[in-house]
Design a protein around this motif. Structure first.
Motif, short mmCIF file in Angstrom:
data_model
loop_
_atom_site.label_atom_id
_atom_site.label_comp_id
_atom_site.label_asym_id
_atom_site.label_seq_id
_atom_site.Cartn_x
_atom_site.Cartn_y
_atom_site.Cartn_z
N GLY A 10 -3.40 -10.64 -8.50
CA GLY A 10 -2.41 -11.39 -9.27
C GLY A 10 -1.05 -10.74 -9.28
N LEU A 11 -0.72 -10.05 -8.18
CA LEU A 11 0.54 -9.31 -8.13
C LEU A 11 1.58 -10.09 -7.34
N GLY A 12 2.80 -9.93 -7.73
CA GLY A 12 3.92 -10.51 -6.98
C GLY A 12 4.48 -9.49 -6.02
N GLU A 13 5.76 -9.62 -5.75
CA GLU A 13 6.41 -8.70 -4.82
C GLU A 13 6.44 -7.29 -5.40
N MET A 14 6.11 -6.33 -4.56
CA MET A 14 6.07 -4.93 -4.98
C MET A 14 7.05 -4.11 -4.16
N LYS A 15 7.49 -2.99 -4.72
CA LYS A 15 8.31 -2.06 -3.95
C LYS A 15 7.48 -1.51 -2.80
N HIS A 16 8.13 -1.39 -1.64
CA HIS A 16 7.43 -0.90 -0.45
C HIS A 16 6.82 0.48 -0.70
N GLU A 17 7.55 1.31 -1.41
CA GLU A 17 7.04 2.66 -1.65
C GLU A 17 5.77 2.63 -2.50
N ASP A 18 5.70 1.69 -3.44
CA ASP A 18 4.49 1.60 -4.28
C ASP A 18 3.30 1.08 -3.47
N VAL A 19 3.57 0.13 -2.57
CA VAL A 19 2.50 -0.33 -1.69
C VAL A 19 1.99 0.82 -0.83
N MET A 20 2.90 1.61 -0.28
CA MET A 20 2.49 2.73 0.57
C MET A 20 1.71 3.77 -0.24
N ALA A 21 2.14 4.05 -1.46
CA ALA A 21 1.41 5.00 -2.31
C ALA A 21 0.00 4.49 -2.57
N THR A 22 -0.14 3.19 -2.77
CA THR A 22 -1.45 2.61 -3.06
C THR A 22 -2.33 2.59 -1.82
N LEU A 40 -5.14 -1.24 -6.04
CA LEU A 40 -6.13 -0.29 -5.52
C LEU A 40 -7.54 -0.81 -5.75
N LYS A 41 -7.80 -1.33 -6.93
CA LYS A 41 -9.13 -1.88 -7.23
C LYS A 41 -9.43 -3.08 -6.33
N SER A 42 -8.45 -3.93 -6.14
CA SER A 42 -8.65 -5.12 -5.31
C SER A 42 -8.91 -4.77 -3.84
N LEU A 43 -8.29 -3.70 -3.36
CA LEU A 43 -8.48 -3.26 -1.99
C LEU A 43 -9.92 -2.81 -1.73
N HIS A 44 -10.62 -2.42 -2.77
CA HIS A 44 -11.99 -1.94 -2.62
C HIS A 44 -13.03 -3.07 -2.56
N ALA A 45 -12.58 -4.31 -2.44
CA ALA A 45 -13.50 -5.44 -2.55
C ALA A 45 -14.35 -5.67 -1.30
N ALA A 46 -13.98 -5.12 -0.15
CA ALA A 46 -14.68 -5.43 1.10
C ALA A 46 -16.14 -4.99 1.04
#
Length: 399
Positions: A286-298, A251-257
């Motif tokens: 620095g994240l690896g593979e994530m659960k799809h549901e966690d990506v969607m929640a984020t 979530l923090k990384s997504l705010h970089a734009a």
């Protein structure tokens, strides 16, 4: 006199004009068709939404549009062909809608067609020295006019560009004319592919009104769902997001734009907020593979947070605006819950409270823009970048 112009002069003299507004957004789910009865112009505009329907796109047509949507490597021949094809398909959808309402094409005064955005390129995104702001909507208005026999006003965004603005968002014009109210600070929040809002001050001073994109609404979530759940086009009722957990590092990384910290008004699109953006943010965290549901929640939390942060920038943390929601994101309870928790002093409504269906609102706003093209006098929005005091739309004659 040309009979089309004779018809236009007749329309100008009417007390109420019957205008069909058309909107197809970046979600590519279908064509919104709103039949409006419109009286007056400017701040005296009065609208009755007489009929509304969304005609869903079939899977093949969606795939055709997606193949040229927001792609620098789009097939130029297909772009050319789809400009005409979308116009013809939209025209047929309009004729079928008119018939379903027990009416004839001759009953309708004007069609207001937004077209289908396939690429949005403001200078802030393309970054090319010497090149202007640009945007491209296809679905030719002349094809709609000739095929339906109805005068069509289309290609609204080009005048906005020509006047020095970015071609989006245009909601400010219709929002002010239709929804401004003395004594109430209002935020007209549209959560489409990109989230945007219009600020309507309680003093109704048009020079203080503005509309701005704020960041992703549904676009990142929709793209992710379509990549990993190909039988779905979106996260219906937020079920995937609700079943996952927000990853704070992502979530923090997504705010970089840089876009997210830029001043208002501003505009963006899937050209920035796309799966490549998500991939870069994931690697940066620095994240690896994530659960799809966690990506969607984020991703859902990301959309919610950029909206919340933008409203706070306008009103402060203690502000008490009335927020009227529209667009597909308002049907996602997880996203709406982020907004309510992030803005505890705000009051939340949908535009149903203002007698306009939230699903119809964008189509209605383009009907209002067409009405202004015909009979409007200039509304003064002040000397500010991004909100030129202009009328928009090109008139396409049926014959």
């Amino acid at each position: 006199m040309n009979r089309s112009w004779t018809k236009i002069f007749e329309i100008l003299e009417k007390e109420e004009r019957l205008i069909i507004g058309l909107m197809s957004g970046t979600s590519l789910d279908g064509l919104d068709i709103a039949l409006c009865g419109i009286k007056g112009s400017g701040v005296g505009t009065r609208v009755r939404v007489l009929h509304f329907k969304t005609v869903a796109y079939d899977h093949h047509f969606k795939a055709e549009v997606k193949s040229i949507f927001s792609r620098r490597d789009a097939d130029l021949q297909l772009v050319c062909l789809m400009n005409e094809r979308i116009g013809l398909i939209h025209a047929q959808m309009v004729l079928e809608a008119i018939a379903s309402w027990g009416m004839q094409a001759s009953d309708i005064d004007v069609i207001a067609s937004h077209g289908q955005t396939i690429f949005h390129a403001p200078e802030s995104l393309h970054g090319l020295s010497g090149y202007p702001n640009a945007t491209l909507q296809i679905g030719d208005g002349d094809h709609i006019a000739v095929h339906t026999g109805i005068i069509t006003i289309a290609d609204f965004r080009q005048k906005h560009l020509a006047a020095g603005a970015e071609g989006a968002p245009l909601a400010v014009y219709g929002d002010y004319l239709l929804f401004s109210r003395a004594g109430e600070d209002r935020v007209m929040l549209n959560i489409g592919g990109i989230a945007n809002f219009t600020y309507l001050p309680a003093d109704q001073d048009a020079s203080r009104v503005f509309s701005t994109d704020v960041g992703p609404g549904n676009t990142l979530m929709d793209q992710y769902v379509q990549q990993h759940y190909p039988w779905q086009y979106f996260d219906e009722a937020g079920k995937l997001a609700a079943s996952g957990a927000v990853n704070e590092e992502l979530l923090k990384s997504l705010h970089a734009a840089d876009f997210l910290s830029a001043g208002f008004p501003k505009t963006t699109g899937p050209e920035l907020f796309n799966l490549a953006y998500l991939e870069a943010a994931t690697e940066s965290a620095g994240l690896g593979e994530m659960k799809h549901e966690d990506v969607m929640a984020t991703l859902c939390a990301f959309s919610g947070s950029v909206i919340v942060e933008s409203v706070i920038r306008c009103f402060g943390a203690e502000g008490r605006p009335s927020i009227y929601m529209s667009g597909g994101g308002m049907h996602n309870p997880v996203l709406v819950d982020h907004l309510i928790k992030g803005l505890p002093n705000a009051q939340f409504f949908t535009t149903d409270e203002l007698q306009v269906s939230p699903d119809a609102k964008e189509a209605v706003l383009f009907a209002i823009l067409a009405n202004e093209t015909l009979v409007g006098n200039e509304t003064d929005y002040g000397e500010r970048p991004g909100i030129p005091s202009i009328g928009m739309g090109k008139i396409c004659l049926p014959f």
